[in-house]
Design a protein around this motif. Structure first.
Motif, mmCIF file in Angstrom:
data_model
loop_
_atom_site.group_PDB
_atom_site.id
_atom_site.type_symbol
_atom_site.label_atom_id
_atom_site.label_comp_id
_atom_site.label_asym_id
_atom_site.label_seq_id
_atom_site.Cartn_x
_atom_site.Cartn_y
_atom_site.Cartn_z
ATOM 1 N N ILE A 1 9.022 9.260 8.682
ATOM 2 C CA ILE A 1 9.812 8.793 7.539
ATOM 3 C C ILE A 1 8.933 8.656 6.296
ATOM 4 O O ILE A 1 9.316 9.063 5.196
ATOM 5 C CB ILE A 1 10.498 7.453 7.868
ATOM 6 C CG1 ILE A 1 11.536 7.653 8.986
ATOM 7 C CG2 ILE A 1 11.190 6.883 6.630
ATOM 8 C CD1 ILE A 1 12.114 6.365 9.526
ATOM 9 N N LEU A 2 7.731 8.080 6.460
ATOM 10 C CA LEU A 2 6.827 7.914 5.316
ATOM 11 C C LEU A 2 6.423 9.274 4.747
ATOM 12 O O LEU A 2 6.357 9.448 3.528
ATOM 13 C CB LEU A 2 5.583 7.125 5.732
ATOM 14 C CG LEU A 2 5.791 5.667 6.145
ATOM 15 C CD1 LEU A 2 4.450 4.995 6.396
ATOM 16 C CD2 LEU A 2 6.573 4.898 5.083
ATOM 17 N N THR A 3 6.154 10.224 5.630
ATOM 18 C CA THR A 3 5.799 11.575 5.179
ATOM 19 C C THR A 3 6.959 12.199 4.410
ATOM 20 O O THR A 3 6.765 12.822 3.360
ATOM 21 C CB THR A 3 5.436 12.468 6.379
ATOM 22 O OG1 THR A 3 4.324 11.901 7.065
ATOM 23 C CG2 THR A 3 5.083 13.880 5.927
ATOM 24 N N GLU B 1 0.829 -1.205 0.000
ATOM 25 C CA GLU B 1 0.000 0.000 0.000
ATOM 26 C C GLU B 1 0.865 1.258 0.000
ATOM 27 O O GLU B 1 0.599 2.217 -0.731
ATOM 28 C CB GLU B 1 -0.910 -0.018 1.236
ATOM 29 C CG GLU B 1 -1.945 1.083 1.274
ATOM 30 C CD GLU B 1 -2.837 1.004 2.502
ATOM 31 O OE1 GLU B 1 -3.370 2.057 2.907
ATOM 32 O OE2 GLU B 1 -2.988 -0.100 3.052
ATOM 33 N N VAL B 2 1.922 1.250 0.818
ATOM 34 C CA VAL B 2 2.837 2.394 0.874
ATOM 35 C C VAL B 2 3.522 2.586 -0.474
ATOM 36 O O VAL B 2 3.597 3.699 -1.005
ATOM 37 C CB VAL B 2 3.896 2.196 1.984
ATOM 38 C CG1 VAL B 2 4.966 3.289 1.894
ATOM 39 C CG2 VAL B 2 3.250 2.214 3.357
ATOM 40 N N LYS B 3 4.024 1.497 -1.056
ATOM 41 C CA LYS B 3 4.748 1.604 -2.328
ATOM 42 C C LYS B 3 3.820 2.032 -3.465
ATOM 43 O O LYS B 3 4.237 2.769 -4.360
ATOM 44 C CB LYS B 3 5.437 0.275 -2.643
ATOM 45 C CG LYS B 3 6.580 -0.032 -1.691
ATOM 46 C CD LYS B 3 7.328 -1.308 -2.051
ATOM 47 C CE LYS B 3 8.473 -1.553 -1.076
ATOM 48 N NZ LYS B 3 9.286 -2.744 -1.402
ATOM 49 N N MET B 4 2.579 1.577 -3.420
ATOM 50 C CA MET B 4 1.606 2.010 -4.430
ATOM 51 C C MET B 4 1.375 3.515 -4.339
ATOM 52 O O MET B 4 1.271 4.211 -5.353
ATOM 53 C CB MET B 4 0.285 1.263 -4.245
ATOM 54 C CG MET B 4 0.339 -0.206 -4.608
ATOM 55 S SD MET B 4 0.659 -0.470 -6.381
ATOM 56 C CE MET B 4 0.303 -2.223 -6.514
ATOM 57 N N GLU B 5 1.292 4.030 -3.103
ATOM 58 C CA GLU B 5 1.116 5.479 -2.936
ATOM 59 C C GLU B 5 2.342 6.228 -3.450
ATOM 60 O O GLU B 5 2.223 7.266 -4.104
ATOM 61 C CB GLU B 5 0.872 5.829 -1.467
ATOM 62 C CG GLU B 5 0.652 7.324 -1.271
ATOM 63 C CD GLU B 5 0.397 7.731 0.163
ATOM 64 O OE1 GLU B 5 0.392 8.951 0.433
ATOM 65 O OE2 GLU B 5 0.207 6.844 1.024
ATOM 66 N N LEU B 6 3.532 5.692 -3.163
ATOM 67 C CA LEU B 6 4.760 6.342 -3.628
ATOM 68 C C LEU B 6 4.852 6.352 -5.155
ATOM 69 O O LEU B 6 5.429 7.272 -5.738
ATOM 70 C CB LEU B 6 5.984 5.640 -3.037
ATOM 71 C CG LEU B 6 6.179 5.791 -1.521
ATOM 72 C CD1 LEU B 6 7.357 4.959 -1.042
ATOM 73 C CD2 LEU B 6 6.381 7.253 -1.144
ATOM 74 N N TYR C 1 19.142 7.242 -8.286
ATOM 75 C CA TYR C 1 20.215 6.857 -7.365
ATOM 76 C C TYR C 1 19.671 5.961 -6.246
ATOM 77 O O TYR C 1 20.244 4.915 -5.922
ATOM 78 C CB TYR C 1 20.841 8.127 -6.796
ATOM 79 C CG TYR C 1 22.055 7.915 -5.919
ATOM 80 C CD1 TYR C 1 22.859 6.787 -6.048
ATOM 81 C CD2 TYR C 1 22.396 8.869 -4.960
ATOM 82 C CE1 TYR C 1 23.994 6.618 -5.243
ATOM 83 C CE2 TYR C 1 23.524 8.711 -4.158
ATOM 84 C CZ TYR C 1 24.302 7.576 -4.306
ATOM 85 O OH TYR C 1 25.415 7.417 -3.509
ATOM 86 N N GLY C 2 18.544 6.357 -5.670
ATOM 87 C CA GLY C 2 17.950 5.586 -4.587
ATOM 88 C C GLY C 2 17.510 4.201 -5.025
ATOM 89 O O GLY C 2 17.713 3.212 -4.305
ATOM 90 N N LEU C 3 16.919 4.095 -6.205
ATOM 91 C CA LEU C 3 16.460 2.798 -6.715
ATOM 92 C C LEU C 3 17.631 1.819 -6.854
ATOM 93 O O LEU C 3 17.553 0.681 -6.393
ATOM 94 C CB LEU C 3 15.765 2.982 -8.067
ATOM 95 C CG LEU C 3 14.416 3.713 -8.044
ATOM 96 C CD1 LEU C 3 13.951 4.010 -9.479
ATOM 97 C CD2 LEU C 3 13.357 2.905 -7.304
ATOM 98 N N LEU D 1 15.382 8.624 -0.659
ATOM 99 C CA LEU D 1 14.944 7.604 0.299
ATOM 100 C C LEU D 1 13.729 6.838 -0.228
ATOM 101 O O LEU D 1 13.565 5.648 0.055
ATOM 102 C CB LEU D 1 14.629 8.247 1.645
ATOM 103 C CG LEU D 1 15.832 8.774 2.434
ATOM 104 C CD1 LEU D 1 15.379 9.475 3.710
ATOM 105 C CD2 LEU D 1 16.791 7.637 2.767
ATOM 106 N N ARG D 2 12.892 7.516 -0.999
ATOM 107 C CA ARG D 2 11.754 6.839 -1.632
ATOM 108 C C ARG D 2 12.246 5.734 -2.551
ATOM 109 O O ARG D 2 11.724 4.617 -2.548
ATOM 110 C CB ARG D 2 10.920 7.849 -2.425
ATOM 111 C CG ARG D 2 9.667 7.266 -3.083
ATOM 112 C CD ARG D 2 9.067 8.266 -4.074
ATOM 113 N NE ARG D 2 8.893 9.571 -3.470
ATOM 114 C CZ ARG D 2 8.641 10.686 -4.152
ATOM 115 N NH1 ARG D 2 8.574 10.641 -5.482
ATOM 116 N NH2 ARG D 2 8.483 11.836 -3.533
ATOM 117 N N GLY D 3 13.272 6.057 -3.345
ATOM 118 C CA GLY D 3 13.832 5.051 -4.237
ATOM 119 C C GLY D 3 14.429 3.885 -3.478
ATOM 120 O O GLY D 3 14.230 2.718 -3.834
ATOM 121 N N VAL D 4 15.165 4.188 -2.400
ATOM 122 C CA VAL D 4 15.767 3.129 -1.581
ATOM 123 C C VAL D 4 14.679 2.233 -0.995
ATOM 124 O O VAL D 4 14.774 1.001 -1.028
ATOM 125 C CB VAL D 4 16.619 3.737 -0.446
ATOM 126 C CG1 VAL D 4 17.113 2.650 0.499
ATOM 127 C CG2 VAL D 4 17.809 4.512 -1.025
#
Length: 232
Positions: free
Chosen positions: A173-175, A6-11, A26-28, A108-111
């Motif tokens: 962190i999620l925010t 659910e978190v990754k879908m939102e991202l 870079y993060g990915l 950090l989103r990519g990581v």
């Protein structure tokens, strides 16, 4: 759907401004694992998100079909891509992450997309990042804490990972990464748990008071009966 998905879908729905695209790439790649760095997921949307934001000619995308499921694999098979985005060196390159909160949050989103999870447990939530090396783990710990967020570092067997079980820290962190709806969900659940806990305490206290009152009344009734029987 798991909370992590659910978190990754939102991202996946977050807009990535031009100034933050390099930080996302870079993060990915920073979160990829394996001798030949790759990322695997059973969620098609997440896999295509990772594929979309990496150079087409420098990755290999494949579908691994099983009896009743499909796993999607994104492999960084280009030496140029691996070298540029730090697969061989865990030290975080600030020229790639950028310096603004938006850019670092996108990194950090990519990581998180490629080596992170959030689990829902009976006791609450568990946030985790497990990059490929201990050096990367330590670098991420430094970056996250430097930007005002709390996280812990630990070992699982020979692997080092970052984690948090504190709902407020996870929400922060999620925010920061852009998953504000999921962050709100965590805080809402925390509020509901606190309200239920307060109600339970109140009920238990009231029940105890009633119990004491009943016992005292029963004792008084026994005393009255004793006086009546002895004296009249």
């Amino acid at each position: 759907m798991s909370f992590s998905t659910e978190v990754k879908m939102e991202l996946c729905e977050c807009e990535v401004p031009e100034t933050s695209k390099e930080a996302l790439r870079y993060g990915l790649v920073y979160g990829f694992r394996g001798d030949s760095p790759f990322f695997v997921t059973h969620e098609r949307k997440i896999a295509y998100y990772v594929k979309k934001h990496l150079p087409k000619k420098q990755i290999r995308f494949s579908e691994l079909k099983y009896d009743k499921s499909v796993n999607y694999c994104v492999e960084a098979d280009s030496l140029e891509l691996q070298t540029k985005y730090g697969f061989f060196s865990g030290k975080i390159n600030s020229s790639l992450t950028g310096e603004t909160d938006d850019q670092v949050g996108t990194f950090l989103r990519g990581v998180f997309m490629t080596c992170g999870n959030v689990y829902v447990q009976k006791a609450g939530y568990h946030f985790e990042l497990m990059p490929a090396t201990s050096e990367k783990c330590e670098e991420l710990y430094r970056l996250i804490t430097e930007h005002g967020m709390d996280i812990n570092i630990s070992h699982r067997g020979k692997y080092m990972f970052l984690y948090s079980k504190n709902s407020e820290n996870i929400s922060d962190i999620l925010t920061y990464m852009g998953a504000m709806q999921c962050a709100m969900e965590i805080m809402n659940i925390k509020i509901i748990k606190e309200v239920r806990s307060n109600i339970n305490r109140s009920v238990n206290c009231e029940t105890a008071n009633i119990d004491r009152t009943v016992k005292a009344s029963a004792k008084q009734a026994e005393d009255i009966r004793l006086i009546y029987d002895k004296i009249g």
